[in-house]
Design a protein around this motif. Structure first.
Motif, PDB file in Angstrom:
ATOM      1  N   SER A  66     -37.957  14.982 -51.466  1.00  0.00           N
ATOM      2  CA  SER A  66     -38.850  14.689 -50.344  1.00  0.00           C
ATOM      3  C   SER A  66     -38.979  15.916 -49.438  1.00  0.00           C
ATOM      4  O   SER A  66     -38.086  16.750 -49.363  1.00  0.00           O
ATOM      5  CB  SER A  66     -38.297  13.515 -49.537  1.00  0.00           C
ATOM      6  N   TYR A  67     -40.110  15.983 -48.753  1.00  0.00           N
ATOM      7  CA  TYR A  67     -40.323  17.012 -47.718  1.00  0.00           C
ATOM      8  C   TYR A  67     -41.011  16.300 -46.544  1.00  0.00           C
ATOM      9  O   TYR A  67     -42.147  15.845 -46.663  1.00  0.00           O
ATOM     10  CB  TYR A  67     -41.193  18.153 -48.238  1.00  0.00           C
ATOM     11  N   GLU A  75     -33.820   9.850 -42.078  1.00  0.00           N
ATOM     12  CA  GLU A  75     -32.806  10.464 -42.922  1.00  0.00           C
ATOM     13  C   GLU A  75     -33.342  10.786 -44.316  1.00  0.00           C
ATOM     14  O   GLU A  75     -33.804   9.913 -45.035  1.00  0.00           O
ATOM     15  CB  GLU A  75     -31.605   9.529 -43.036  1.00  0.00           C
ATOM     16  N   ASN A  76     -33.281  12.051 -44.673  1.00  0.00           N
ATOM     17  CA  ASN A  76     -33.680  12.523 -45.990  1.00  0.00           C
ATOM     18  C   ASN A  76     -33.380  14.018 -46.091  1.00  0.00           C
ATOM     19  O   ASN A  76     -32.871  14.623 -45.172  1.00  0.00           O
ATOM     20  CB  ASN A  76     -35.180  12.278 -46.219  1.00  0.00           C
ATOM     21  N   TYR A  77     -33.714  14.619 -47.217  1.00  0.00           N
ATOM     22  CA  TYR A  77     -33.582  16.061 -47.393  1.00  0.00           C
ATOM     23  C   TYR A  77     -34.850  16.762 -46.895  1.00  0.00           C
ATOM     24  O   TYR A  77     -35.891  16.147 -46.699  1.00  0.00           O
ATOM     25  CB  TYR A  77     -33.396  16.394 -48.873  1.00  0.00           C
ATOM     26  N   HIS A  78     -34.747  18.097 -46.716  1.00  0.00           N
ATOM     27  CA  HIS A  78     -35.892  18.946 -46.410  1.00  0.00           C
ATOM     28  C   HIS A  78     -36.643  18.468 -45.156  1.00  0.00           C
ATOM     29  O   HIS A  78     -37.834  18.162 -45.198  1.00  0.00           O
ATOM     30  CB  HIS A  78     -36.850  19.013 -47.598  1.00  0.00           C
ATOM     31  N   ILE A  79     -35.896  18.399 -44.083  1.00  0.00           N
ATOM     32  CA  ILE A  79     -36.456  17.933 -42.812  1.00  0.00           C
ATOM     33  C   ILE A  79     -36.868  19.134 -41.970  1.00  0.00           C
ATOM     34  O   ILE A  79     -36.075  20.061 -41.765  1.00  0.00           O
ATOM     35  CB  ILE A  79     -35.423  17.121 -42.017  1.00  0.00           C
ATOM     36  N   GLY A  80     -38.064  19.099 -41.454  1.00  0.00           N
ATOM     37  CA  GLY A  80     -38.499  20.102 -40.486  1.00  0.00           C
ATOM     38  C   GLY A  80     -39.090  19.434 -39.274  1.00  0.00           C
ATOM     39  O   GLY A  80     -39.900  18.498 -39.389  1.00  0.00           O
ATOM     40  N   MET A 131     -41.965  21.550 -45.689  1.00  0.00           N
ATOM     41  CA  MET A 131     -42.055  22.793 -46.455  1.00  0.00           C
ATOM     42  C   MET A 131     -43.231  23.598 -45.930  1.00  0.00           C
ATOM     43  O   MET A 131     -44.376  23.148 -45.967  1.00  0.00           O
ATOM     44  CB  MET A 131     -42.255  22.528 -47.948  1.00  0.00           C
ATOM     45  N   ASN A 132     -42.938  24.804 -45.452  1.00  0.00           N
ATOM     46  CA  ASN A 132     -43.970  25.664 -44.898  1.00  0.00           C
ATOM     47  C   ASN A 132     -44.351  26.732 -45.908  1.00  0.00           C
ATOM     48  O   ASN A 132     -43.529  27.560 -46.306  1.00  0.00           O
ATOM     49  CB  ASN A 132     -43.463  26.329 -43.608  1.00  0.00           C
ATOM     50  N   GLN A 133     -45.620  26.702 -46.313  1.00  0.00           N
ATOM     51  CA  GLN A 133     -46.155  27.727 -47.198  1.00  0.00           C
ATOM     52  C   GLN A 133     -47.191  28.593 -46.481  1.00  0.00           C
ATOM     53  O   GLN A 133     -47.804  29.465 -47.082  1.00  0.00           O
ATOM     54  CB  GLN A 133     -46.793  27.074 -48.428  1.00  0.00           C
ATOM     55  N   GLY A 134     -47.382  28.322 -45.188  1.00  0.00           N
ATOM     56  CA  GLY A 134     -48.353  29.061 -44.399  1.00  0.00           C
ATOM     57  C   GLY A 134     -47.726  29.665 -43.160  1.00  0.00           C
ATOM     58  O   GLY A 134     -46.713  30.365 -43.236  1.00  0.00           O
ATOM     59  N   THR A 135     -48.304  29.351 -41.979  1.00  0.00           N
ATOM     60  CA  THR A 135     -47.842  29.943 -40.719  1.00  0.00           C
ATOM     61  C   THR A 135     -47.592  28.862 -39.682  1.00  0.00           C
ATOM     62  O   THR A 135     -48.446  27.993 -39.453  1.00  0.00           O
ATOM     63  CB  THR A 135     -48.889  30.930 -40.161  1.00  0.00           C
ATOM     64  N   VAL A 136     -46.415  28.916 -39.080  1.00  0.00           N
ATOM     65  CA  VAL A 136     -46.099  28.075 -37.922  1.00  0.00           C
ATOM     66  C   VAL A 136     -45.842  29.009 -36.754  1.00  0.00           C
ATOM     67  O   VAL A 136     -44.972  29.881 -36.834  1.00  0.00           O
ATOM     68  CB  VAL A 136     -44.850  27.203 -38.176  1.00  0.00           C
ATOM     69  N   LYS A 137     -46.600  28.859 -35.661  1.00  0.00           N
ATOM     70  CA  LYS A 137     -46.400  29.754 -34.523  1.00  0.00           C
ATOM     71  C   LYS A 137     -46.630  29.025 -33.208  1.00  0.00           C
ATOM     72  O   LYS A 137     -47.360  28.035 -33.136  1.00  0.00           O
ATOM     73  CB  LYS A 137     -47.293  30.979 -34.615  1.00  0.00           C
ATOM     74  N   THR A 138     -45.960  29.545 -32.192  1.00  0.00           N
ATOM     75  CA  THR A 138     -46.007  28.991 -30.822  1.00  0.00           C
ATOM     76  C   THR A 138     -46.000  27.469 -30.848  1.00  0.00           C
ATOM     77  O   THR A 138     -46.883  26.814 -30.284  1.00  0.00           O
ATOM     78  CB  THR A 138     -47.222  29.526 -30.035  1.00  0.00           C
ATOM     79  N   TYR A 170     -28.780  19.564 -46.851  1.00  0.00           N
ATOM     80  CA  TYR A 170     -30.005  18.780 -46.738  1.00  0.00           C
ATOM     81  C   TYR A 170     -31.226  19.638 -46.409  1.00  0.00           C
ATOM     82  O   TYR A 170     -32.339  19.144 -46.374  1.00  0.00           O
ATOM     83  CB  TYR A 170     -29.854  17.721 -45.638  1.00  0.00           C
ATOM     84  N   ASN A 171     -31.030  20.934 -46.134  1.00  0.00           N
ATOM     85  CA  ASN A 171     -32.121  21.818 -45.722  1.00  0.00           C
ATOM     86  C   ASN A 171     -32.839  21.256 -44.487  1.00  0.00           C
ATOM     87  O   ASN A 171     -34.025  20.925 -44.519  1.00  0.00           O
ATOM     88  CB  ASN A 171     -33.115  22.044 -46.854  1.00  0.00           C
ATOM     89  N   VAL A 172     -32.066  21.136 -43.426  1.00  0.00           N
ATOM     90  CA  VAL A 172     -32.595  20.632 -42.162  1.00  0.00           C
ATOM     91  C   VAL A 172     -32.832  21.803 -41.230  1.00  0.00           C
ATOM     92  O   VAL A 172     -31.932  22.604 -40.967  1.00  0.00           O
ATOM     93  CB  VAL A 172     -31.605  19.648 -41.508  1.00  0.00           C
TER      94      VAL A 172
END
Length: 513
Positions: free
Chosen positions: A155-156, A179-184, A189-196, A213-215
């Motif tokens: 999961s993401y 509750e899960n894996y790959h939590i942001g 999952m970021n394949q682009g741009t996250v800013k400000t 868990y990649n949190v």
């Protein structure tokens, strides 16, 4: 035979019903209700069209109890929230859950998703579930984004997006990511741009191996094409890790940071401008220092028509008369803003100054003041040069005036004089000290266009009516001959009184109190 043939020919050419959303002059389809929202991307309400919210939308409580709102997938148009909110939206029981489920290649901006409930499978986020190269800008989300799948390792899940390869800019999430894996906090999952952008994840995790868990407070997994700039977060899901990114294969700048749970709760973390390096607090973001985390100006409730009142200037002198106050429109929730309103001059106008007023949350207000001409208050001219004399009691309220009445302070080049004859009377005819005097008989004289700028004020005068005394020659007092010598006899308005050595007697020699 011909009839059957005609029917078979007609079927392939059947057309969808035309989109019945209103089109504005800018070529945007207007969305003002939950029913309108459900039409976006359906039939002739095209996925590549432009849409604009015209009001806040509240999802009905009886929304589909099994599937909730049907995600909009394949969107490549523009969805302008225009500062409005969609509240209580429910999305659950499927993969790729989000307002825009899959392949969002368009623009979503100036939108609030508040009290959202998302309970999806793989690739779940409040705005976008899975993939797309579009732009999400000036969007805030509050609520819950939960995972209900059976294989959480695949999961993401993110507060804004599950998996995304586009740009997420000037966004924030505050709520619970389950509750899960790959939590942001922003994207799983970021394949682009996250800013400000920033996130506060109030969700928690159980288990002994949370580090696996990649949190991340901002991004769960940052792929090699992913970049994170000037973005911040806090997550109770991994208080011990304090990582911006759970697993980083891409680029994270030095400004991006996480706040420890303890500091967030007790040391005012994420409530100061200095922490959010790169945020534009002039044009895009707002914050009440030490009281709130940042929120977006574009999504505040704009309140127009705040009126400055109880403020004027005196004619000629320019002296401020009264205290400036702001008259607020009805229906505002005072729990969403605080601070001091002030009335200031801008040129020859007056407006309400909001520099010390601040919103307490995203449901606060961006106030706009009316601009009004500054009212002119008449100049007060007071009569001087007169007095009223004390007098002995005579049974009347008549008062005697001394002096010549005059006025001072008439503005230069104005011709204003006194007219009439001043008369005076005591407030009543009884004996007493400091009795008020009622004056009358004077008015201002001059051109009517000039006189409207003035008002006349007669002075407050006081005087005494004292007991009337009379000298009486007494040749003999029957019972007290001693009163014949050195006694002072006077009339107190009711009877004759003899006074000697500080004592008072009647004429029979009886001592009085």
């Amino acid at each position: 035979m011909s009839k059957i043939f005609s029917l078979l020919i007609a079927l392939p050419f059947a057309v969808h019903a035309a989109c019945d959303l209103v089109l504005n002059e800018a070529g945007e389809l207007l969305v003002g209700t939950f029913e309108d929202l459900a039409k976006v991307g359906v039939e002739d309400c095209a996925l590549d069209a432009k849409y604009r919210l015209t009001a806040d939308i509240v999802a009905p409580a009886n929304e589909d109890e099994w599937h909730g709102f049907e995600p909009i997938s394949g969107f490549s148009g523009e969805f302008h929230g225009a500062g409005h909110k969609i509240r209580n939206l429910k999305l659950f029981n499927d993969n790729f859950e989000g307002l825009f489920g899959r392949n969002m290649d368009g623009l979503v901006d100036s939108l609030g998703l508040e009290d959202i409930y998302v309970n999806g499978g793989y690739y779940t986020g409040a705005v976008v579930g899975y993939d797309g190269s579009g732009t999400i800008r000036n969007v805030h989300v509050t609520g819950k984004v939960m995972y209900m799948g059976s294989n959480s390792e695949e999961s993401y899940i993110g507060g804004i997006a599950g998996v995304f390869s586009g740009t997420i800019e000037n966004c924030y999430f505050v709520g619970n990511i389950g509750e899960n894996y790959h939590i942001g906090g922003i994207v799983g999952m970021n394949q682009g741009t996250v800013k400000t952008s920033y996130a506060i994840n109030e969700g928690t995790l159980s288990g002994m191996h949370k580090s696996e868990y990649n949190v991340g407070s901002v991004v769960g997994v940052n792929e090699n094409t992913g970049t994170v700039e000037n973005s911040y977060g806090m997550t109770f899901a991994d208080c011990s890790g304090h990582k911006v990114v759970g697993l980083n294969l891409g680029s994270v700048d030095d400004n991006s940071a996480s706040v420890e749970c303890f500091d967030y709760n007790y040391n005012g973390g994420m409530k100061t401008k200095d922490f959010f390096v790169g945020f534009d607090f002039e044009n895009t973001w707002e914050i009440a220092e030490g009281k709130t985390s940042p929120f977006l100006k574009a999504n505040l409730n704009v309140v127009t028509g705040v009126k400055p009142v109880m403020y004027a200037k005196e004619y000629c002198t320019g002296k401020v008369v009264g205290i400036g106050m702001a008259l607020m429109p009805e229906g505002l929730d005072e729990r969403n803003y605080d601070g001091k309103f002030d009335v200031v001059e801008v040129g020859d106008k007056m407006v309400v100054d909001f520099s010390e007023v601040y919103a307490l949350n995203q449901n606060g207000y961006a106030f706009v003041s009316d601009t009004l001409d500054i009212p002119i208050s008449p100049l007060t001219l007071t009569v001087t040069g007169v007095a009223v004399e004390d007098k002995a009691y005579d049974g009347t309220a008549d008062a005697e005036i001394s002096g010549v009445p005059k006025i001072e302070g008439v503005c230069k080049d104005d011709s204003v004089t006194l007219d009439g004859s001043l008369t005076a009377k005591f407030e009543n005819a009884e004996v007493g000290k400091n009795k008020k005097i009622v004056l009358s008989g004077l008015t201002l004289d001059g051109d009517s266009a000039v006189l409207v700028n003035y008002k006349l004020e007669l002075p407050e005068l006081k005087a005494e009516i004292y007991e009337k005394t009379e000298s009486i020659v007494v040749h003999a007092v029957v019972q007290n001959k001693a009163l014949n010598r050195d006694a002072k006899i006077h009339f107190n308005g009711y009877s004759l009184i003899a006074e000697k050595n500080g004592q008072r007697f009647d004429l029979l020699g009886n001592k009085l109190k």
